[in-house]
Design a protein around this motif. Structure first.
Motif, mmCIF file in Angstrom:
data_model
loop_
_atom_site.group_PDB
_atom_site.id
_atom_site.type_symbol
_atom_site.label_atom_id
_atom_site.label_comp_id
_atom_site.label_asym_id
_atom_site.label_seq_id
_atom_site.Cartn_x
_atom_site.Cartn_y
_atom_site.Cartn_z
ATOM 1 N N ARG A 61 -3.213 -0.905 -3.553
ATOM 2 C CA ARG A 61 -3.017 0.277 -4.730
ATOM 3 C C ARG A 61 -3.202 1.614 -4.065
ATOM 4 N N GLU A 252 -0.070 -1.142 -11.539
ATOM 5 C CA GLU A 252 -1.082 -2.046 -11.168
ATOM 6 C C GLU A 252 -0.514 -3.627 -11.298
ATOM 7 N N TYR A 340 -4.163 -9.637 -14.769
ATOM 8 C CA TYR A 340 -2.607 -9.155 -14.714
ATOM 9 C C TYR A 340 -1.550 -10.177 -15.477
#
Length: 382
Positions: A61, A252, A340
């Motif tokens: 990330r 993300e 997700y």
């Protein structure tokens, strides 16, 4: 694992793509560290960013956020914006196309401003008019693999799940101002090439290499050592590379998709170690499942390649992290990846969000939303 992402350069006023990669990359070379992570792509409408190898989701990330910021800074310094979409939402900007010294308009590229790399020129010479609209942006995920033999067999295990990865990542409903009716038009463009798409089943690295040599001899592949299948042993790195996802504007989402891919590869490596060469799925059935995923994304039915039955695409998507609970748990990624997938099934993949923005403000509105998400800015920023 590591990630490569491709982005379009767009004019902030019109939202159209701009062939300014040379200027943007020159600007990036002046920034410490940026020249190591940014490079050119097939067209001069695009640039590519890459992370270093990452062991954790948090590290990936951080890395991916940093390379996006570096790319966005270089683009903004040239009066442009960064847009993560699988295909160009709008066509080329009206300004004069940037060209290499001595290059004429099109230069054998059927109007496409091709990047300055011998492989790109070779592709135009070989595929000709097929390259006329080949401006597509992907997310490539690299996962460390013990050796190339293992990587080929990992590809056998991943083949049945590739359509679901296409559906989850679908982010290319528009092409040059037109709604294609597909969730991933990028996948459709790629499927017309004889050496792109899902890899053929292979019982060994030698069998895979022989097939690549045959395809290259037919001039359907540039070189047998550089296949562009959606799962391949990377020719330069000790990784298996997964190439089917559209690039994601949502950071993300990109990170969690990479974590899901890593878990799928880890599961496959374990199966290969136990002597399992992977399920034999017919090429025709696999291409049909690809097409269905490219058209509908995670809505409607998909194809369960294990049974041959049509089942809800959402069911296939939910099953993907469930089948790799062990690797996800071991990596500490389980909660993030399940969240997700749930979020994608509720909100839709990038294609749904592009269309929602376009309903409010037309295709330029979709570009603004993509730029805002890619650069991590507010959609209301000028």
């Amino acid at each position: 694992m590591g990630v490569e992402e491709e982005y379009f350069l767009v004019d902030p006023g019109s939202g159209r793509i701009s062939a300014a990669a040379g200027r943007v990359l020159a600007r990036a070379r002046a920034e410490p560290g940026a020249s190591d992570v940014l490079t050119g792509e097939f067209t001069r409408h695009q640039i590519e960013a890459r992370t270093t190898p990452c062991a954790t989701l948090a590290h990936l990330r951080t890395e991916l956020s940093a390379v996006r910021r570096a790319a966005a800074r270089a683009a903004r310094a040239e009066g442009l914006r960064l847009c993560a979409s699988g295909t160009p939402v709008l066509g080329e900007a009206a300004e004069a196309t940037e060209r290499a010294p001595g290059e004429e308009a099109g230069d054998g590229a059927w109007g496409t401003p091709v990047g300055d790399h011998p492989r790109h020129r070779a592709g135009v010479a070989q595929y000709r008019a097929m390259m006329g609209d080949f401006a597509v942006c992907a997310q490539h995920v690299h996962v460390h693999c013990p050796d190339r033999e293992c990587a080929v067999l990992v590809g056998n295990h991943l083949r049945p799940v590739l359509p679901t990865l296409v559906a989850l990542s679908a982010n290319s409903p528009f092409h040059e101002g037109r709604d294609t009716g597909y969730a991933s038009w990028r996948s459709v463009i790629r499927q017309r090439f004889p050496c792109l798409g899902p890899p053929p089943y292979a019982r060994s690295l030698a069998e895979s290499a022989r097939r690549a040599e045959t395809i290259a001899a037919a001039e359907a592949m540039l070189a047998p050592t550089l296949p562009f299948w959606d799962v391949r042993p990377n020719p330069r790195l000790p990784t298996v590379e997964i190439r089917c996802p559209d690039v994601s504007a949502d950071l993300e989402g990109a990170v969690c998709l990479a974590a899901l891919v890593r878990a799928l590869v880890a599961e496959a490596i374990g199966a290969v170690g136990r002597g399992d060469p992977g399920p034999r799925v017919g090429a025709e059935e696999l291409r049909a499942a690809y097409w269905k995923a490219a058209r509908d994304g995670v809505t409607g039915n998909g194809v369960d390649l294990a049974t041959g039955r049509a089942v809800p695409a959402a069911e296939l998507a939910r099953a993907l992290p469930t089948r790799v609970e062990g690797p996800l748990e071991a990596a500490g990624d389980r909660q993030a990846v399940h969240a997700y997938v749930r979020r994608t099934l509720v909100d839709g993949p990038g294609a749904a969000l592009q269309r929602a923005a376009a309903r409010e403000a037309g295709p330029p509105g979709a570009v603004r939303r993509l730029v805002a998400a890619t650069e991590g800015t507010s959609a209301k920023d000028p």
